[in-house]
Design an enzyme around this catalytic site. Structure first.
Site, PDB file in Angstrom:
ATOM      1  N   CYS A 114     -37.337  -8.901 -31.656  1.00 27.39           N
ATOM      2  CA  CYS A 114     -36.414  -9.448 -30.665  1.00 27.39           C
ATOM      3  C   CYS A 114     -36.361  -8.492 -29.478  1.00 27.39           C
ATOM      4  CB  CYS A 114     -35.028  -9.643 -31.265  1.00 27.39           C
ATOM      5  SG  CYS A 114     -34.187  -8.100 -31.717  1.00 27.39           S
ATOM      6  N   GLU A 235     -24.888  -0.676 -38.748  1.00 32.70           N
ATOM      7  CA  GLU A 235     -24.232  -1.365 -37.638  1.00 32.70           C
ATOM      8  C   GLU A 235     -22.755  -1.595 -37.918  1.00 32.70           C
ATOM      9  OE1 GLU A 235     -24.027  -5.753 -35.654  1.00 32.70           O
ATOM     10  OE2 GLU A 235     -26.021  -5.097 -36.284  1.00 32.70           O
ATOM     11  N   SER A 371     -33.696  -4.804 -44.275  1.00 29.38           N
ATOM     12  CA  SER A 371     -33.359  -5.554 -43.066  1.00 29.38           C
ATOM     13  C   SER A 371     -32.430  -6.713 -43.401  1.00 29.38           C
ATOM     14  CB  SER A 371     -34.638  -6.086 -42.404  1.00 29.38           C
ATOM     15  OG  SER A 371     -34.338  -7.057 -41.425  1.00 29.38           O
ATOM     16  N   ASN A 373     -31.202  -9.053 -41.311  1.00 35.07           N
ATOM     17  CA  ASN A 373     -31.577 -10.337 -40.715  1.00 35.07           C
ATOM     18  C   ASN A 373     -32.743 -10.975 -41.463  1.00 35.07           C
ATOM     19  OD1 ASN A 373     -34.249 -10.313 -38.841  1.00 35.07           O
ATOM     20  ND2 ASN A 373     -33.315  -8.288 -38.782  1.00 35.07           N
ATOM     21  N   SER A 433     -37.107  -7.080 -36.651  1.00 39.16           N
ATOM     22  CA  SER A 433     -37.613  -5.717 -36.532  1.00 39.16           C
ATOM     23  C   SER A 433     -39.088  -5.608 -36.908  1.00 39.16           C
ATOM     24  CB  SER A 433     -36.794  -4.779 -37.436  1.00 39.16           C
ATOM     25  OG  SER A 433     -35.435  -4.768 -37.067  1.00 39.16           O
TER      26      SER A 433
END
Length: 458
Positions: A114, A235, A371, A373, A433
């Site tokens: 992204c 995060e 990850s 996502n 990623s």
């Protein structure tokens, strides 16, 4: 990587807090020392500390950079050589579908790197170009992809060591360079680095910063932030450190528990006592959290990589709960919501929902095993009932027709003869990623297996 943070006391830099700050205007004046507290994995500072003002002034300091160093063109050229793929290019040129021999590949229309990830990696590359001889550290993995992280290690970008769950910032010396990853960094880490007079290179994704601004608004309005995320994820640790009062819910079940507690057990009876609530969320709440006091006014925020639909459903549930508790006419006094869903996350999930409607024999999901996502892309495939294999690199394929892959909930599985005999149609996607080259390497392994199969039949 799950990081457990501990209580630390940091003498503040007066230039970042005083009324004669870098901005030249009035701002927060700190006390003689500033205490940084952590609850479980989520960091939070004392309530009289203005994290927003601190961050604003830090971004204006001479030792801070978040825009790169003027080497964008050459670093992007290097990244293109290292991470792009002829196979992916061929798929895109042919409507995201192409056939090699007996293998038809259908690529999701939104996949892979992204904008925020590409930006973070590119700025990290620039940092090494700008500081060829300085020691460069990074507070966490730049992104959740082993290929990219290994490449940074080869460039001598070092991870700050961890001992007994505590990052050893003592290894960082004056004049060193420290990169903040795409996930951002917690307030206590920024405070520690600001004291050490280091060059800070901030690659935090702007979408993550947007969530920080949202929880700051919650705090200003005296709302408790209900954060949809994983409490140990880098995060979410960073987001929680900018919040006031917060509780982190991983999924809809945990959100229902919170809402049931607000309604005194009248939602579904899943909640219990105050003590049981505090025990259940002991690693996912702000210091001194009191569910009887702190769930009267609530706002929604999220870890940007969570499943879009689930975040929306949690927001609707909390809003409905507040309507039931306080009346429709008073809901705005008890509930607030801002859109913090990342566009890139949403686009990849939407593309995956579209891909699973295609006629496929199996799915290959490529992305780091840590990850978030990517895990949700795998979740979509599993919910659809299509055989789906989540791998972090081509090394998980082989020897022969064998694969080692992860399921959405984290179980590692090994399977023989995962590729069916004869012609096969494979759906392919990759996490935000994941470089295209990693997908190409995995597909090359698939082509090799099918080529060997064809040779054995002749």
């Amino acid at each position: 990587m799950a990081i457990t943070l501990h209580l630390c006391r940091i003498p503040p830099r007066t230039d970042l807090f005083s009324s004669h700050s870098l901005a030249g205007g009035p701002c927060f004046r700190s006390r003689s020392s500033l205490s940084v507290k952590c609850s479980g994995d989520a960091a939070a500072v004392e309530s009289d500390f203005d994290a927003k003002v601190f961050r604003k002034n830090l971004t204006r300091s001479k030792n801070y950079n978040r825009r790169g160093f003027g080497h964008k063109e050459e670093t992007l050229e290097l990244m293109n050589r290292e991470y792009t793929s002829d196979i992916i290019k061929k798929l895109k040129e042919n409507g995201f579908e192409y056939t090699w021999g007996t293998v038809t590949v259908k690529l999701a229309e939104a996949y892979g790197f992204c904008w925020g990830v590409e930006r973070a990696v590119q700025i990290a590359y620039e940092a090494r170009k700008q500081f060829p001889d300085e020691r460069i550290w990074i507070t966490n993995e730049i992104i959740h992809n082993p290929t990219v992280n290994k490449r940074l290690e080869e460039m001598e970008v070092k991870n700050i060591p961890i001992e007994e769950g505590r990052k050893q910032f003592e290894v960082v010396d004056k004049g060193d360079v420290v990169i903040l990853p795409a996930f951002g960094a917690a307030v206590d880490e920024m405070l520690s680095l600001s004291e050490r007079n280091v060059q800070i290179v901030d690659t935090t994704c702007p979408w993550v910063s947007k969530v920080w601004n949202t929880v700051e608004k919650h705090k200003k309005g005296d709302y408790t932030s209900i954060i949809h995320g994983k409490y140990a994820h880098e995060e979410t640790v960073a987001t929680a450190s900018f919040a006031g009062k917060y509780v982190i819910v991983k999924n809809m079940d945990e959100a229902r528990y919170v809402c049931d507690y607000i309604l005194g057990g009248e939602l579904d009876g899943s909640s219990s006592t105050r003590e049981a609530f505090l025990e259940k969320f002991k690693k996912a709440i702000s210091p001194e959290f009191d569910p009887d006091r702190d769930l009267i006014k609530c706002g929604i925020a999220n870890q940007t990589t969570m499943l879009k639909g689930e975040t929306e459903d949690i927001g609707k549930l909390v809003e409905k709960t507040m309507m039931q508790k306080y009346g429709v006419e008073n809901v705005n006094d008890h509930f607030v919501s801002f859109n913090t869903i990342c566009d890139a996350t949403q686009e990849r999930q939407d593309a995956m929902y579209k891909l699973v409607e295609e006629k496929l024999d199996l799915l290959l999901v490529v992305g780091g095993w840590n990850s978030s996502n990517t895990s949700h892309l795998q979740e979509i495939a599993e919910l659809r009932g299509i055989p789906s294999y989540w791998i972090d690199s081509e090394q998980r394929i082989g020897p022969g027709n064998r694969i080692a892959y992860k399921l959405n909930h984290g179980e590692l599985v090994e399977k023989e003869n995962w590729l069916p005999a004869g012609p096969v149609t494979i759906g392919v996607t990759s996490g935000a990623s994941t470089p295209d080259k990693v997908v190409e390497d995995a597909l090359t392994k698939v082509f090799d297996i099918k080529r060997e199969e064809a040779l054995q039949l002749t």
